[in-house]
Scaffold this active site. Structure first.
Site, short mmCIF file in Angstrom:
data_model
loop_
_atom_site.label_atom_id
_atom_site.label_comp_id
_atom_site.label_asym_id
_atom_site.label_seq_id
_atom_site.Cartn_x
_atom_site.Cartn_y
_atom_site.Cartn_z
N GLN A 64 57.45 72.19 -19.62
CA GLN A 64 56.43 73.06 -20.26
C GLN A 64 55.11 72.41 -20.32
O GLN A 64 53.78 73.11 -20.47
CB GLN A 64 56.78 73.59 -21.39
CG GLN A 64 56.70 72.54 -22.60
CD GLN A 64 57.35 72.74 -24.10
OE1 GLN A 64 58.62 72.88 -24.30
NE2 GLN A 64 56.40 73.11 -24.90
N CYS A 70 57.85 76.41 -25.33
CA CYS A 70 59.30 75.92 -25.41
C CYS A 70 60.21 77.23 -25.43
O CYS A 70 61.53 77.25 -24.76
CB CYS A 70 59.66 75.00 -26.48
SG CYS A 70 59.36 75.72 -28.21
N HIS A 364 60.80 73.86 -32.27
CA HIS A 364 60.96 73.74 -31.00
C HIS A 364 62.19 74.48 -30.56
O HIS A 364 63.29 74.63 -31.41
CB HIS A 364 61.06 72.05 -30.58
CG HIS A 364 61.15 71.75 -29.13
ND1 HIS A 364 60.28 72.34 -28.29
CD2 HIS A 364 62.00 71.15 -28.29
CE1 HIS A 364 60.32 71.93 -27.08
NE2 HIS A 364 61.55 71.10 -27.18
N ASN A 385 66.23 70.04 -22.76
CA ASN A 385 65.05 70.26 -23.13
C ASN A 385 64.09 70.71 -21.93
O ASN A 385 64.48 70.82 -20.82
CB ASN A 385 64.17 68.74 -23.51
CG ASN A 385 63.42 68.88 -24.63
OD1 ASN A 385 62.59 70.12 -24.81
ND2 ASN A 385 63.12 67.94 -25.60
#
Length: 444
Positions: A64, A70, A364, A385
């Site tokens: 990102q 996110c 997040h 992630n």
């Protein structure tokens, strides 16, 4: 009556500190290395090795970059996993920029509508101040993503690729918020002058035209139709012609998003378990899917996540990633740092206390892609992630089960995994409306 700090008390603190050899040792170490590096526990790294009994094949991670997308990356990644499996597309990505464009556009309209609704409130009211503090931002919630896709569809990344402003959104956000605050002045003046709805709508349409110009300039123009050509992992060529963003979704994803529900764990006194909650002024698409959370205990929370992973599907989830975690090694564990011992201070708080007193909230969103089960109980979790492959294990993190308990707040699962009782609650209960600033309204 307030009391000042007396100098003799400070002298006492100083003497006590200097007389303790452990404190002096910590001082030397922290001055040289910093608080966290000094406090890192090697045993926690060893305990959280990236090996899992259930481990979904999901490919390389996305990045990102310098943006707060996110939640968007995590959601699109869950779709990407299915596309990669069903259509044999290796390292395929959906366009985050396309979704980003429409999210910004819809958030502007959502802001204008809330400014109109609060137009008669004092400028100093908490709601108006809340709106003006951050008219829009990059973050969002799962249900907000659903609202966008149901209205605008999605496209492959090659059709609407990243731009400087999508990958590093600070400048764009600054000018969008500058314009929206200026527009708020006009809308509040119109409300004060008893303008009718058609007059307000005309003013709002002119404002949205300006928002569109900013977005199109910075992010590019979203496609209405496109052709998609690709070679699959077996080398076979494919060409799909005259697609729209919605027909692309229907063909390549074909997931009924209404079958997914947001599950939270918020053990605070004001949010009893097995109840549904929504948040005032939280959303993006006016008339789109409402943000709804079903609050459950942590045991149920983890059971639902495990059930979906066992079925071969990854899980969107939201957490407070900055708490007790390492970026380089990608470890999220409550014992990764022993800061209490390093600084000689007890930082212990319960999960409820952290929420109630502003110490923690969801910051997040990522994707659960695996879990390690020992005798049927989860011990650690595999996390995809969206910070690129230079962190963690090629971009994947390890989350201890204890960290899941303390700092994870939200997952999204298919309704089919809910018990009959919970399914009836989420489908039938009227949601309790939480204040706009409630921690469960945090944007990942």
């Amino acid at each position: 009556m307030s009391k000042e700090i007396k100098l003799e008390v400070i002298e006492q603190f100083s003497e006590e500190f200097k007389s303790c050899s452990k404190r002096m040792l910590s001082q030397r170490a922290v001055i040289k290395n910093g608080i966290l590096a000094t406090s890192e526990n090697q045993s926690s790294i060893i305990a959280n090795t990236p090996v899992f009994s259930i481990d979904l094949e999901t490919g390389g991670v996305a990045n990102q970059k310098q943006s707060g997308r996110c939640w968007m990356f995590a959601a699109l990644n869950t779709f990407r996993h299915q596309i990669a499996n069903n259509f044999k597309l290796k390292d395929f990505e959906l366009s985050q920029n396309h979704t980003f464009f429409w999210d910004k556009f819809e958030k502007a309209n959502y802001f204008y509508e809330n400014i109109i609704k609060t137009g008669s409130d004092d400028l100093t009211s908490r709601k108006v101040a809340f709106l003006l503090q951050t008219p829009q931002q990059d973050g969002g919630q799962w249900d907000m993503l659903v609202a966008l896709i149901q209205k605008y569809g999605i496209v492959p990344k090659v059709i609407m690729p990243e731009t400087i402003s999508s990958s590093a959104s600070k400048e764009l956000n600054s000018y969008l918020n500058k314009k929206m605050r200026k527009d708020a002045i006009t809308l509040r003046q119109l409300v004060s002058n008893n303008a009718n709805r058609s007059e307000l709508d005309k003013a709002k349409e002119d404002m949205l035209a300006g928002i569109y110009r900013i977005l199109a300039t910075a992010l590019g123009t979203p496609p209405t139709t496109f052709d998609f050509e690709y070679r699959d992992s077996e080398g076979e060529y494919h060409l799909e012609k005259n697609l729209t963003p919605k027909s692309f979704y229907d063909k390549f994803v074909a997931v009924d998003l209404n079958e997914y529900v947001s599950i939270i764990n918020a053990p605070t006194e004001d949010k009893p378990y097995n109840k549904v909650y929504t948040v005032e002024m939280l959303g993006n698409v006016v008339g789109g899917k409402e943000v709804r959370h079903l609050n459950v205990d942590m045991a149920t929370f983890k059971e639902l996540a495990i059930a979906q992973l066992k079925a071969g599907e990854s899980v969107w989830y939201g957490c407070d990633v900055g708490q007790s975690s390492t970026r380089d090694s990608g470890i999220m564990a409550t014992d990764i740092f022993d800061v209490d011992a390093t600084l000689g201070v007890d930082f212990t708080m319960s999960k409820a206390e952290r929420l109630d007193f502003g110490e923690s909230l969801m910051t997040h969103a990522m994707v659960l892609t695996g879990v390690d089960l020992v005798e049927g109980k989860s011990t650690k979790w595999k996390v995809e992630n969206s910070w690129g492959d230079k962190v963690g294990t090629k971009g994947y993190f390890v989350m201890s089960d204890a960290w899941m308990d303390e700092y994870t707040y939200q997952i999204v699962v298919r309704k089919e995994f809910l018990s009959t009782e919970l399914k009836a609650i989420i489908e039938g209960d009227e949601a309790k409306v939480l204040a706009p600033w409630d921690p469960m309204g945090a944007l990942a």
